[in-house]
Design a protein around this motif. Structure first.
Motif, PDB file in Angstrom:
ATOM      1  N   GLY A 215      48.891  49.381  29.466  1.00 50.57           N
ATOM      2  CA  GLY A 215      49.099  50.408  30.481  1.00 50.57           C
ATOM      3  C   GLY A 215      50.556  50.689  30.795  1.00 50.57           C
TER       4      GLY A 215
ATOM      5  N   ASP B 288      52.536  52.960  36.906  1.00 48.28           N
ATOM      6  CA  ASP B 288      51.907  54.006  37.724  1.00 48.28           C
ATOM      7  C   ASP B 288      52.888  54.413  38.820  1.00 48.28           C
ATOM      8  OD1 ASP B 288      50.362  55.629  39.355  1.00 48.28           O
ATOM      9  OD2 ASP B 288      48.534  54.444  39.041  1.00 48.28           O
TER      10      ASP B 288
ATOM     11  N   HIS C 102      47.104  50.210  38.388  1.00 45.45           N
ATOM     12  CA  HIS C 102      46.536  51.544  38.196  1.00 45.45           C
ATOM     13  C   HIS C 102      45.020  51.545  38.412  1.00 45.45           C
ATOM     14  CE1 HIS C 102      46.253  55.616  36.647  1.00 45.45           C
ATOM     15  NE2 HIS C 102      45.355  55.239  35.737  1.00 45.45           N
TER      16      HIS C 102
ATOM     17  N   TYR D 290      41.836  52.968  36.936  1.00 44.01           N
ATOM     18  CA  TYR D 290      41.337  53.599  35.720  1.00 44.01           C
ATOM     19  C   TYR D 290      39.940  54.173  35.949  1.00 44.01           C
ATOM     20  CZ  TYR D 290      45.032  51.541  32.802  1.00 44.01           C
ATOM     21  OH  TYR D 290      46.231  51.212  32.240  1.00 44.01           O
ATOM     22  N   THR D 291      39.747  55.431  35.563  1.00 46.03           N
ATOM     23  CA  THR D 291      38.404  55.997  35.528  1.00 46.03           C
ATOM     24  C   THR D 291      37.721  55.565  34.238  1.00 46.03           C
ATOM     25  OG1 THR D 291      39.098  58.011  34.379  1.00 46.03           O
ATOM     26  CG2 THR D 291      39.237  58.016  36.806  1.00 46.03           C
ATOM     27  N   GLU D 292      36.416  55.747  34.188  1.00 50.81           N
ATOM     28  CA  GLU D 292      35.699  55.391  32.960  1.00 50.81           C
ATOM     29  C   GLU D 292      36.171  56.239  31.780  1.00 50.81           C
ATOM     30  OE1 GLU D 292      31.428  54.145  33.245  1.00 50.81           O
ATOM     31  OE2 GLU D 292      31.591  55.035  35.251  1.00 50.81           O
TER      32      GLU D 292
ATOM     33  N   GLU E  44      39.199  57.442  31.371  1.00 50.71           N
ATOM     34  CA  GLU E  44      40.492  56.891  30.954  1.00 50.71           C
ATOM     35  C   GLU E  44      40.303  55.647  30.094  1.00 50.71           C
ATOM     36  OE1 GLU E  44      44.141  57.184  33.877  1.00 50.71           O
ATOM     37  OE2 GLU E  44      42.330  56.772  35.032  1.00 50.71           O
ATOM     38  N   ILE E  45      39.382  54.798  30.501  1.00 51.49           N
ATOM     39  CA  ILE E  45      39.143  53.571  29.731  1.00 51.49           C
ATOM     40  C   ILE E  45      38.710  53.918  28.313  1.00 51.49           C
ATOM     41  CG2 ILE E  45      37.679  51.529  29.542  1.00 51.49           C
ATOM     42  CD1 ILE E  45      37.551  51.564  32.645  1.00 51.49           C
ATOM     43  N   ASP E  46      37.770  54.850  28.201  1.00 46.84           N
ATOM     44  CA  ASP E  46      37.292  55.252  26.873  1.00 46.84           C
ATOM     45  C   ASP E  46      38.441  55.782  26.016  1.00 46.84           C
ATOM     46  OD1 ASP E  46      34.712  54.535  27.485  1.00 46.84           O
ATOM     47  OD2 ASP E  46      34.098  56.554  28.091  1.00 46.84           O
ATOM     48  N   ALA E  47      39.329  56.572  26.630  1.00 45.47           N
ATOM     49  CA  ALA E  47      40.444  57.147  25.887  1.00 45.47           C
ATOM     50  C   ALA E  47      41.443  56.067  25.478  1.00 45.47           C
ATOM     51  CB  ALA E  47      41.139  58.221  26.727  1.00 45.47           C
ATOM     52  N   GLN E  48      41.751  55.149  26.394  1.00 41.55           N
ATOM     53  CA  GLN E  48      42.731  54.101  26.096  1.00 41.55           C
ATOM     54  C   GLN E  48      42.221  53.146  25.027  1.00 41.55           C
ATOM     55  OE1 GLN E  48      45.903  54.223  27.358  1.00 41.55           O
ATOM     56  NE2 GLN E  48      45.080  56.164  28.105  1.00 41.55           N
TER      57      GLN E  48
ATOM     58  N   ARG F 226      43.301  53.934  21.452  1.00 42.79           N
ATOM     59  CA  ARG F 226      44.693  53.798  21.002  1.00 42.79           C
ATOM     60  C   ARG F 226      44.807  52.649  19.998  1.00 42.79           C
ATOM     61  NH1 ARG F 226      47.771  52.623  26.201  1.00 42.79           N
ATOM     62  NH2 ARG F 226      49.572  52.466  24.783  1.00 42.79           N
TER      63      ARG F 226
END
Length: 486
Positions: free
Chosen positions: A387, A390, A406, A408-410, A412-416, A419
């Motif tokens: 991360g 923030d 920070h 994190y929304t669900e 955001e978690i899926d997107a991160q 990586r």
């Protein structure tokens, strides 16, 4: 405790939900990654003056997160660690409100520490200056109680966190009640928050004294009788940490985060090797937590007037702090020291990923080092997702440590999780959890000054880490083995 990687997280900041939402994450996108989870304070309320570390009711789950039954369900999936905040409670607690309303006539008069309770014969300037303090100023707050009485309260951290007398029967009953609540919910490990400050003694430092060790021994024995292991959280001179480790179940390896950064900054392994040779092995290894990156843990002994040297000389320690500030483009400077409230004198507030200038290879090398050292690794939820700082949350709250907290929304978690750096970190976690070599013997192998070579072996199984600190890269080799899920 399982010899597998643990997650450290706030319930509501990873997925933005409650205990059940977190459980679904652990069963879904994070399945198989963690053998345990350290839930940061989930007590009522989670949004006090110190992000849950100032509980109004330490035996009640904040209803926004769920109930004790939800905690118990989670313990059926993974081992759960919880915090016991032994040193203080909120000034909004029912106990303190009763004390404020009735003063010395209150049922809870003996529960809260005041200046005259610690110094019944009065306090001299010399005696007050001897008290160890993690933040500027004295650990005292002038207060006018609701009944009109004027008192000087002992407040190690903030004026909203009133210290309790853990040696008084009321204090002992209070802490015993917390342990029972946790045990009944299936929790088998607790972290003693701020325990180093729990005992106060006139004329002494009021930090990690023999009386403090005696209190920890008594509390740990009570926890053990309930089937609970104890982790002691102390930021202090590195030799003090070794001393503490010899007397408790578990300690944090708080020297590791700054030493890993120092090695990657200098391209040298000398300080790390010195620490590896003496560090306790009953340690939870961390690179990041909900607090800042500790500096005191590798510096000279601040409590020793003779100046016992640290693992890193002062000039290099100063350079390390500036290096982190530069790597984060000055963001950590805005969150550290006098620049932010709720400050600690011995920590730099920054995500570990940003402290390394968002260098993926250096970050993964540091994580590999963490996982290869003896002990049980813990990964902070922001660190799991590599991360960033923030700055928006820091601007809203003005609290320095929020830079690394920070929400994190669900989504955001899926997107991160997509990586590459995060996917490679997850692969490292799975290797650490599953390869049988990590249940065997650890060796620090010889190497050049810019190298670090670590090896684990158990019968036919082995795993080896080679760190090139100048290149900030790592290489792992290991025997073939069937790797099971956590």
């Amino acid at each position: 405790m399982k010899n597998q990687v643990q997650l450290i997280t706030y319930v509501d900041r990873l997925g933005g939900g409650d205990v059940r939402t977190l459980q679904q994450l652990l069963r879904g996108p994070l399945q198989g990654l963690f053998g345990g989870v350290h839930l940061l304070p989930f007590y009522f309320p989670i949004d006090g003056s110190d992000a849950g570390f100032d509980p109004i009711d330490h035996t009640r789950v904040d209803p926004r997160l769920g109930a004790w039954s939800d905690i118990a369900d989670l313990t059926g999936d993974v081992e759960v660690m919880a915090d016991v905040i032994v040193n203080h409670m909120s000034s909004d607690s029912p106990q303190f409100k009763d004390f404020s309303a009735h003063g010395s006539a209150s049922t809870y008069d003996g529960l809260f520490l005041t200046l005259d309770r610690v110094f019944p014969q009065g306090a001299t300037e010399e005696a007050l200056l001897k008290v160890y303090r993690p933040r500027p100023g004295l650990p005292l707050t002038y207060a006018v109680l609701a009944n009109g009485e004027k008192r000087i309260l002992w407040t190690t951290f903030t004026s909203k966190q009133v210290d309790i007398d853990v040696t008084h029967p009321l204090g002992q009953d209070y802490l015993s009640g917390i342990l029972r609540s946790l045990s009944e919910a299936g929790i088998r490990m607790v972290r003693l928050d701020a325990v180093g400050y729990a005992i106060k003694k006139a004329g002494d430092s009021c930090f990690m004294m023999p009386e403090t060790f005696a209190f920890i021994d008594r509390f740990a024995a009570e926890a053990k009788a309930l089937g609970i292991e104890v982790l002691v959280e102390i930021h202090s001179y590195y030799r003090k940490q070794i001393e503490i480790a010899a007397r408790v179940d578990w300690v944090y390896d708080f020297a590791l985060p700054p030493l890993a950064l120092h090695a990657l900054m200098t391209g040298r392994s000398d300080a790390l090797k010195q620490w590896i040779a003496v560090r306790p092995t009953n340690a939870l290894t961390v690179l990041d937590t909900h607090d800042g990156i500790g500096i005191i843990d590798i510096g000279a002994d601040a409590a020793d007037r003779a100046g016992s040297p640290g693992l890193v000389p002062p000039a290099e320690l100063d350079a390390l702090v500036e290096w982190m500030h530069d790597n984060s483009a000055g963001q950590s400077r805005q969150a550290t020291g006098a620049a932010a409230s709720n400050l600690d004198l011995y920590q730099v507030n920054c995500t570990f990923y940003d402290a390394l200038g968002r260098d993926d290879e250096a970050y993964l090398a540091a994580r590999a080092l963490q996982f290869f050292l003896p002990g049980v690794p813990q990964v902070y939820y922001v660190g799991l997702l590599a991360g960033h700082n923030d700055m928006a949350l820091l601007a809203r709250s003005g609290v320095g440590r929020d830079i690394n907290r920070h929400h994190y929304t669900e989504a955001e978690i899926d997107a991160q999780l997509q990586r590459p750096v995060v996917q490679r970190l997850c692969e490292l976690i799975r290797l650490r959890n599953s390869h049988p070599a990590f249940n065997g013997r650890f060796e620090l192998l010889t190497g050049e000054a810019h190298e670090l070579k670590l090896r684990w072996s158990d019968g036919e199984h082995w795993a080896e880490l080679h760190l090139d600190l100048r290149a900030r890269e790592h290489r792992i080799a290991h025997s073939e083995a069937e790797l099971a899920a956590a």
